[in-house]
Design a protein around this motif. Structure first.
Motif, PDB file in Angstrom:
ATOM      1  N   ARG A 267       5.894  87.066   4.102  1.00 22.75           N
ATOM      2  CA  ARG A 267       6.745  86.576   3.014  1.00 22.75           C
ATOM      3  C   ARG A 267       5.962  85.618   2.135  1.00 22.75           C
ATOM      4  O   ARG A 267       5.033  84.937   2.598  1.00 22.75           O
ATOM      5  N   LEU A 268       6.344  85.573   0.906  1.00 26.78           N
ATOM      6  CA  LEU A 268       5.765  84.632  -0.043  1.00 26.78           C
ATOM      7  C   LEU A 268       6.824  84.258  -1.056  1.00 26.78           C
ATOM      8  O   LEU A 268       7.866  84.920  -1.164  1.00 26.78           O
ATOM      9  N   VAL A 269       6.571  83.197  -1.787  1.00 25.64           N
ATOM     10  CA  VAL A 269       7.466  82.737  -2.844  1.00 25.64           C
ATOM     11  C   VAL A 269       6.662  82.656  -4.129  1.00 25.64           C
ATOM     12  O   VAL A 269       5.582  82.053  -4.161  1.00 25.64           O
ATOM     13  N   HIS A 279      11.842  85.031  -3.637  1.00 25.84           N
ATOM     14  CA  HIS A 279      11.390  85.209  -2.263  1.00 25.84           C
ATOM     15  C   HIS A 279      11.033  86.687  -2.072  1.00 25.84           C
ATOM     16  O   HIS A 279      11.865  87.572  -2.306  1.00 25.84           O
ATOM     17  N   VAL A 280       9.804  86.943  -1.657  1.00 21.12           N
ATOM     18  CA  VAL A 280       9.273  88.295  -1.504  1.00 21.12           C
ATOM     19  C   VAL A 280       8.998  88.532  -0.024  1.00 21.12           C
ATOM     20  O   VAL A 280       8.148  87.855   0.563  1.00 21.12           O
ATOM     21  N   HIS A 281       9.719  89.487   0.586  1.00 23.04           N
ATOM     22  CA  HIS A 281       9.644  89.682   2.036  1.00 23.04           C
ATOM     23  C   HIS A 281       9.261  91.113   2.396  1.00 23.04           C
ATOM     24  O   HIS A 281       9.767  92.069   1.796  1.00 23.04           O
ATOM     25  N   ILE A 282       8.374  91.255   3.383  1.00 23.30           N
ATOM     26  CA  ILE A 282       8.070  92.540   4.004  1.00 23.30           C
ATOM     27  C   ILE A 282       8.687  92.533   5.393  1.00 23.30           C
ATOM     28  O   ILE A 282       8.564  91.541   6.138  1.00 23.30           O
ATOM     29  N   THR A 283       9.320  93.625   5.752  1.00 27.05           N
ATOM     30  CA  THR A 283       9.794  93.785   7.130  1.00 27.05           C
ATOM     31  C   THR A 283       9.575  95.235   7.540  1.00 27.05           C
ATOM     32  O   THR A 283      10.073  96.151   6.901  1.00 27.05           O
ATOM     33  N   ASN A 284       8.789  95.432   8.606  1.00 26.42           N
ATOM     34  CA  ASN A 284       8.474  96.779   9.081  1.00 26.42           C
ATOM     35  C   ASN A 284       7.957  96.673  10.517  1.00 26.42           C
ATOM     36  O   ASN A 284       7.120  95.806  10.805  1.00 26.42           O
ATOM     37  N   TYR A 285       8.446  97.564  11.390  1.00 23.32           N
ATOM     38  CA  TYR A 285       8.112  97.471  12.814  1.00 23.32           C
ATOM     39  C   TYR A 285       7.686  98.814  13.401  1.00 23.32           C
ATOM     40  O   TYR A 285       7.644  98.967  14.616  1.00 23.32           O
TER      41      TYR A 285
END
Length: 621
Positions: A267-269, A279-285
């Motif tokens: 994540r970054l802002v 707010h910039v978010h990556i979510t991956n599993y």
């Protein structure tokens, strides 16, 4: 999805997928953990979709890449099914308003894979539970933009399916970009679900959606926007930079973006053109055990707290019996590292002020808040310049009409600036002004106010009950500057002066103030008792306005902050306020008839009534 050969190789090398695990989209039960079979026997559970649109708390459910669960003759749809069943079962409890899939629903974009995924999503369909989907590079022909034309993805997840959902707002003519509107916390919110590669026309459409909903905060979901590494660094991908430059940067409504495709989570802002945070978010599993095990991320918004709480877990593993979980499964039940469990502090009113400013409550004329029984009402909005000193001896009128006026007093060694006018005020304060007290102790310093000679309030004993209210703000450094024990309001004269011979007779007859740790206190000598009775409150937060009220019904006294009843209220019968027919002080603490300390901070409107008032009659109501 990042690098197909290495991802595929990772799972095959770990023995987690294989040609014999699942055939023709059906679960091969003999090869699955026993707990999975137990979970499969559960029904959909839960109620039909009925969110609470007024609650300040709501949840966005997010599902990243599920592609390895739908991969030709290998995979297992059950983890996604478990996740969707969990959402249905908990949508009322968690006030889940929408579920967003981030793309790469399947591995090969094959019709059979997509049909099987579509069948699993019927779990949500049956309950009217809204969701958004978007195409990742594995769901379609990734070499083309959203102008690629018909696809197996559209046949299963196109607008014809989504328009049945209560949140669906519309889409582009090509069907690959959609938007969704949900009602939460008393307002409409937007979610944009953009294709793997939206065309210029697709981005124009997204801007038109934002323009058509000009006061709605927006969340942007897409498959490829930001990338990260295991050091914690996060950056925009090449395509993400295009989205930022062409859409996000100039669209102040977009405050949160969510994407999958890459791993690990990050994540970054970044500031947008208006200087506000995105707010910039990556979510991956998908790189983890069992292709991510249907991992679910919840974004729990709490507008009352100004917080978004994020948690990540696998409902599929959570549903397994603990004694049957394997080592890899035990590690994946819930992800609690800082990249997967965290809280974001968001001042929602400030963040959305550029496109949906919250109308500030206007000032109210004194007559509007002079409830029956008001014996004193002081406010500090006389129109003096912000920061200018209150003149020595200046009189502030009692707006109740009872003649309990105040005048300025300056402690020895202090100057005019020890008491100054301020435009600061609580949002719900009737008067839009306050006084700033720059006081302290050792030695006593500052300026304060006292009631004029002969004021009727001096003789009041309030044996039928009373309500004392004030708006207060403490400076950010109040705990480091030695201001413990200071008073907002006190009654001059000691317990001894009022005929009390119990413990601490040198204490004031009444004090509304603070402990050394900035906990609230109301300490008085009641008429019916020989000693002190104390109400204690929690430590208040500095640099924030709050409203305090003390209510006595003739027998018991209760302390409130911002309309909330506090805990440590005594059960002792305490009737009235003993006194010695002497002045009341605003912003000064005394002991044994000596003013020892001036207040440090801001004080707004103060009202005293000779009867108990209900919360709905408080000044902030």
């Amino acid at each position: 999805m990042r690098r197909s050969p290495t991802r595929r190789g990772f799972l095959q090398g770990a023995g987690l997928v294989g040609a014999g695990l699942v055939g023709a989209g059906a679960t091969a039960g003999v090869l699955l953990p026993p707990a999975t079979l137990a979970w499969r026997r559960l029904g959909d559970g839960g109620d039909d979709y009925r969110p609470d649109p007024a609650s300040p708390r709501f949840t966005l459910a997010v599902i990243p890449d599920t592609q390895y669960l739908f991969d030709g003759d290998r995979g297992d749809p059950e983890p996604l099914a478990a996740t969707l069943r969990w959402i249905v079962a908990h949508q009322a409890e968690r006030n889940i308003v929408l579920t967003a899939h981030l793309g790469d629903i399947v591995e090969n974009g094959a019709a059979a894979e997509l049909a099987e995924a579509g069948r699993i999503f019927e779990i949500l369909d049956r309950h009217g539970t809204p969701y958004s989907v978007l195409a990742g590079n594995h769901d379609i022909d990734a070499s083309r933009t959203d102008q690629r034309g018909p696809s197996a993805y559209l046949e299963v997840f196109g607008p014809h399916r989504l328009r049945r959902l209560p949140t669906y707002g519309g889409g582009t003519p090509d069907g690959y970009n959609t938007y969704h509107v949900f009602r939460a916390a008393g307002r409409d919110w937007l979610l944009l679900a953009l294709d793997w590669r939206p065309s210029d026309a697709g981005l124009d459409w997204a801007r038109s959606v934002l323009a058509a909903h000009p006061t709605s905060p927006a969340i942007l979901t897409t498959h490829d926007l930001a990338d990260a590494d295991h050091s914690g660094a996060t950056w925009l991908s090449e395509h993400g930079q295009r989205l930022w430059d062409r859409l996000i940067h100039d669209s102040d409504q977009i405050f949160l973006t969510l994407n999958g495709h890459f791993w690990p989570p990050g994540r970054l802002v970044r500031p947008n053109a208006a200087g506000r945070d995105v707010h910039v978010h990556i979510t991956n599993y998908q790189d983890r055990y069992y292709g991510g095990g249907g991992m679910l991320r919840l974004y729990s918004f709490d507008l009352a707290r100004g917080t978004i709480d994020v948690e990540t877990f696998s409902p599929w593993i959570l549903g397994q019996r603990p004694e049957w979980r394997t080592g890899p499964a035990r590690r994946e039940v819930e992800l609690t590292d800082p990249g997967n469990r965290f809280s974001l502090a968001v001042d929602f009113a400030e963040r959305f002020a550029g496109f949906a400013p919250v109308a500030r409550r206007p000032a109210r004329v004194p007559a509007a808040v002079l409830v029956d029984g008001t014996v004193a009402y002081w406010r500090f909005d006389q129109g003096w310049a912000d920061g200018s000193a209150v003149p020595e001896g200046f009189r502030i009128d009692d707006l109740s009409g009872r003649g309990n006026h105040l005048t300025r007093v300056t402690l020895p060694g202090s100057g005019p600036a020890a008491l100054r006018w301020s435009t600061g005020h609580h949002d719900d304060q009737p008067g839009h002004g306050s006084l700033y007290f720059d006081g302290g102790q050792q030695p006593a310093r500052g300026g304060y106010l006292r009631t004029v000679d002969g004021a009727p309030l001096h003789a009041a004993t309030f044996e039928d009950g009373y309500t004392v209210e004030a708006f207060v703000k403490l400076p950010a450094d109040v705990r480091t500057a030695g201001h413990g024990g200071m008073s907002v309001l006190s009654r001059f004269g000691t317990g001894r002066d009022a005929g009390k011979t119990g413990p601490d007779p040198a204490e004031p007859t009444a004090t509304l103030g603070f402990t050394a740790g900035m906990g609230l206190k109301w300490v008085v000598f009641p008429v019916n008792l020989n000693g002190l009775v104390s109400n204690w409150g929690h430590e208040v937060r500095p640099d924030e306005w709050f409203h305090v009220a003390v209510v006595n019904d003739g027998r018991h006294t209760t302390l409130y902050v911002d309309g909330a009843r506090l805990l440590r209220n005594p059960s002792a019968v305490a009737t009235g306020l003993a006194g010695s027919d002497e002045p009341w002080l605003v912003g000064a603490q005394h002991r044994d008839r000596i003013v020892q300390q001036g207040f440090y901070g801001w004080i707004g409107d103060i009202r005293i009534a000779d009867r108990p008032l209900p919360v709905e009659r408080f000044l902030l109501a």
